[in-house]
Design a protein around this motif. Structure first.
Motif, PDB file in Angstrom:
ATOM      1  N   VAL A 106      30.150   0.159  25.953  1.00 15.57           N
ATOM      2  CA  VAL A 106      29.363   0.301  24.725  1.00 15.57           C
ATOM      3  C   VAL A 106      29.316  -1.026  23.976  1.00 15.57           C
ATOM      4  O   VAL A 106      30.289  -1.777  23.945  1.00 15.57           O
ATOM      5  CB  VAL A 106      29.949   1.428  23.822  1.00 15.57           C
ATOM      6  N   VAL A 107      28.151  -1.297  23.414  1.00 16.75           N
ATOM      7  CA  VAL A 107      27.950  -2.453  22.533  1.00 16.75           C
ATOM      8  C   VAL A 107      27.702  -1.896  21.137  1.00 16.75           C
ATOM      9  O   VAL A 107      26.720  -1.186  20.917  1.00 16.75           O
ATOM     10  CB  VAL A 107      26.761  -3.315  22.992  1.00 16.75           C
ATOM     11  N   MET A 108      28.610  -2.228  20.222  1.00 17.14           N
ATOM     12  CA  MET A 108      28.521  -1.710  18.856  1.00 17.14           C
ATOM     13  C   MET A 108      28.150  -2.826  17.884  1.00 17.14           C
ATOM     14  O   MET A 108      28.554  -3.976  18.070  1.00 17.14           O
ATOM     15  CB  MET A 108      29.861  -1.110  18.425  1.00 17.14           C
ATOM     16  N   PRO A 109      27.409  -2.499  16.816  1.00 17.90           N
ATOM     17  CA  PRO A 109      27.242  -3.478  15.749  1.00 17.90           C
ATOM     18  C   PRO A 109      28.592  -3.717  15.072  1.00 17.90           C
ATOM     19  O   PRO A 109      29.379  -2.774  14.914  1.00 17.90           O
ATOM     20  CB  PRO A 109      26.250  -2.802  14.798  1.00 17.90           C
ATOM     21  N   LEU A 110      28.871  -4.947  14.716  1.00 18.38           N
ATOM     22  CA  LEU A 110      30.190  -5.278  14.168  1.00 18.38           C
ATOM     23  C   LEU A 110      30.141  -5.635  12.679  1.00 18.38           C
ATOM     24  O   LEU A 110      31.063  -6.253  12.150  1.00 18.38           O
ATOM     25  CB  LEU A 110      30.812  -6.434  14.970  1.00 18.38           C
ATOM     26  N   ASN A 111      29.069  -5.228  12.023  1.00 18.29           N
ATOM     27  CA  ASN A 111      28.991  -5.463  10.576  1.00 18.29           C
ATOM     28  C   ASN A 111      29.762  -4.418   9.784  1.00 18.29           C
ATOM     29  O   ASN A 111      30.229  -4.676   8.675  1.00 18.29           O
ATOM     30  CB  ASN A 111      27.528  -5.495  10.120  1.00 18.29           C
TER      31      ASN A 111
ATOM     32  N   LYS B 174      27.316   7.106  19.234  1.00 11.27           N
ATOM     33  CA  LYS B 174      26.031   7.110  19.930  1.00 11.27           C
ATOM     34  C   LYS B 174      24.883   6.763  18.975  1.00 11.27           C
ATOM     35  O   LYS B 174      23.918   6.098  19.360  1.00 11.27           O
ATOM     36  CB  LYS B 174      25.786   8.477  20.573  1.00 11.27           C
ATOM     37  N   GLU B 175      24.995   7.220  17.751  1.00 19.37           N
ATOM     38  CA  GLU B 175      23.948   6.970  16.768  1.00 19.37           C
ATOM     39  C   GLU B 175      23.873   5.492  16.397  1.00 19.37           C
ATOM     40  O   GLU B 175      22.784   4.937  16.207  1.00 19.37           O
ATOM     41  CB  GLU B 175      24.221   7.821  15.519  1.00 19.37           C
ATOM     42  N   GLN B 176      25.033   4.839  16.310  1.00 14.30           N
ATOM     43  CA  GLN B 176      25.068   3.439  15.872  1.00 14.30           C
ATOM     44  C   GLN B 176      25.004   2.439  17.014  1.00 14.30           C
ATOM     45  O   GLN B 176      24.638   1.276  16.803  1.00 14.30           O
ATOM     46  CB  GLN B 176      26.338   3.181  15.056  1.00 14.30           C
ATOM     47  N   ALA B 177      25.361   2.845  18.203  1.00 10.87           N
ATOM     48  CA  ALA B 177      25.482   1.902  19.325  1.00 10.87           C
ATOM     49  C   ALA B 177      24.171   1.173  19.600  1.00 10.87           C
ATOM     50  O   ALA B 177      23.089   1.760  19.546  1.00 10.87           O
ATOM     51  CB  ALA B 177      25.940   2.641  20.577  1.00 10.87           C
ATOM     52  N   LEU B 178      24.288  -0.105  19.921  1.00  8.47           N
ATOM     53  CA  LEU B 178      23.138  -0.877  20.379  1.00  8.47           C
ATOM     54  C   LEU B 178      22.810  -0.513  21.828  1.00  8.47           C
ATOM     55  O   LEU B 178      21.657  -0.598  22.251  1.00  8.47           O
ATOM     56  CB  LEU B 178      23.444  -2.370  20.269  1.00  8.47           C
ATOM     57  N   PHE B 179      23.837  -0.121  22.565  1.00  3.03           N
ATOM     58  CA  PHE B 179      23.674   0.311  23.952  1.00  3.03           C
ATOM     59  C   PHE B 179      24.967   0.955  24.413  1.00  3.03           C
ATOM     60  O   PHE B 179      26.053   0.520  24.024  1.00  3.03           O
ATOM     61  CB  PHE B 179      23.348  -0.881  24.862  1.00  3.03           C
TER      62      PHE B 179
ATOM     63  N   ALA C  89      35.458  -2.027  20.005  1.00  3.51           N
ATOM     64  CA  ALA C  89      34.505  -1.683  21.061  1.00  3.51           C
ATOM     65  C   ALA C  89      35.172  -0.883  22.175  1.00  3.51           C
ATOM     66  O   ALA C  89      34.591   0.077  22.691  1.00  3.51           O
ATOM     67  CB  ALA C  89      33.850  -2.947  21.620  1.00  3.51           C
ATOM     68  N   ILE C  90      36.386  -1.271  22.556  1.00  2.38           N
ATOM     69  CA  ILE C  90      37.095  -0.527  23.595  1.00  2.38           C
ATOM     70  C   ILE C  90      37.446   0.877  23.094  1.00  2.38           C
ATOM     71  O   ILE C  90      37.330   1.862  23.844  1.00  2.38           O
ATOM     72  CB  ILE C  90      38.360  -1.271  24.054  1.00  2.38           C
ATOM     73  N   ALA C  91      37.869   0.995  21.848  1.00  2.40           N
ATOM     74  CA  ALA C  91      38.179   2.314  21.296  1.00  2.40           C
ATOM     75  C   ALA C  91      36.943   3.211  21.313  1.00  2.40           C
ATOM     76  O   ALA C  91      37.020   4.396  21.657  1.00  2.40           O
ATOM     77  CB  ALA C  91      38.727   2.175  19.876  1.00  2.40           C
ATOM     78  N   CYS C  92      35.784   2.644  20.960  1.00  6.12           N
ATOM     79  CA  CYS C  92      34.539   3.421  21.020  1.00  6.12           C
ATOM     80  C   CYS C  92      34.243   3.847  22.450  1.00  6.12           C
ATOM     81  O   CYS C  92      33.844   4.999  22.703  1.00  6.12           O
ATOM     82  CB  CYS C  92      33.381   2.592  20.469  1.00  6.12           C
ATOM     83  N   ALA C  93      34.459   2.936  23.401  1.00  8.14           N
ATOM     84  CA  ALA C  93      34.234   3.267  24.812  1.00  8.14           C
ATOM     85  C   ALA C  93      35.174   4.364  25.285  1.00  8.14           C
ATOM     86  O   ALA C  93      34.792   5.238  26.069  1.00  8.14           O
ATOM     87  CB  ALA C  93      34.393   2.014  25.677  1.00  8.14           C
TER      88      ALA C  93
END
Length: 203
Positions: free
Chosen positions: A38-43, A68-73, A140-144
């Motif tokens: 997963v690629v997440m926005p980091l702002n 899933k809603e926020q992920a860039l991919f 990012a890893i935690a989200c994954a």
């Protein structure tokens, strides 16, 4: 909660994106090993994101929706019990992670991406770092880890219907007492990892 600091430090080394990769199901007796990337926005982070093993099913499900809603991919890749038996669990895990990374690179062909991988490296020409205890350190890893866990849990519900009697939806394929006793009573199914069952079957 896993904060953004670790990922932001790595992003500032000159990358366009940070991608997190984690797996679930490595220690199971049954079913696929699943990797998520997963690629997440980091702002801004999602409140409560941490290692999926520290979350209740209800909380994990809510976080999955937010991620899933926020992920860039995001993407998944899994390898079957048959593949695990053929090449071993470590190589199957790395192969699933590699496929998830490849899908991410395809989606962002012109971006410089750093893959942060939970305690693994993959056989791919990309920027990557193996992070020990990654789901505690990297957002990012935690989200994954949350995405992978929820995805595989849904697979377990399907497998439970396909292979009744083993209780797959309850123990998710891990070697609980219920699961071991069911294997001895029913014999292994086509979804079991035979290479993991040697001690159980030889008792």
């Amino acid at each position: 909660m896993t904060d953004l600091n670790f990922d932001l430090q790595r992003l500032n080394e000159g990358y366009d994106y940070i991608a997190g990769i984690d797996e679930v199901g490595r220690g199971c007796l049954f079913g696929d090993v699943v990797a998520a990337c997963v690629v997440m926005p980091l702002n801004e982070s999602i409140e409560g994101v941490t290692d999926s093993k520290k979350l209740s099913p209800k909380k994990r499900g809510l976080l999955e929706g937010a991620i899933k809603e926020q992920a860039l991919f995001y993407t998944y890749a899994n390898e079957s019990a048959e593949v695990i038996d053929a090449i071993n669990i470590k190589q199957a895990t790395r192969r699933a992670m590699k496929r998830a990374a490849e899908a991410t690179l395809t989606h962002f062909p012109d971006k410089k991406i750093l893959f942060l991988i939970d305690a693994e490296t993959i056989d791919l020409d990309c920027h990557q770092a193996a992070i020990i205890h990654g789901d505690d350190l990297s957002y990012a890893i935690a989200c994954a880890s949350i995405l992978a866990k929820e995805y595989r849990d849904r697979l377990c519900i399907q497998w439970d219907e396909k292979y009744p009697g083993y209780g797959i939806k309850n123990h998710k394929g891990y070697g609980t007492k219920q699961h071991r006793e069911a294997i001895l009573a029913l014999g292994p199914s086509a979804g079991h990892r035979m290479s993991f069952l040697t001690k159980i079957l030889n008792k």
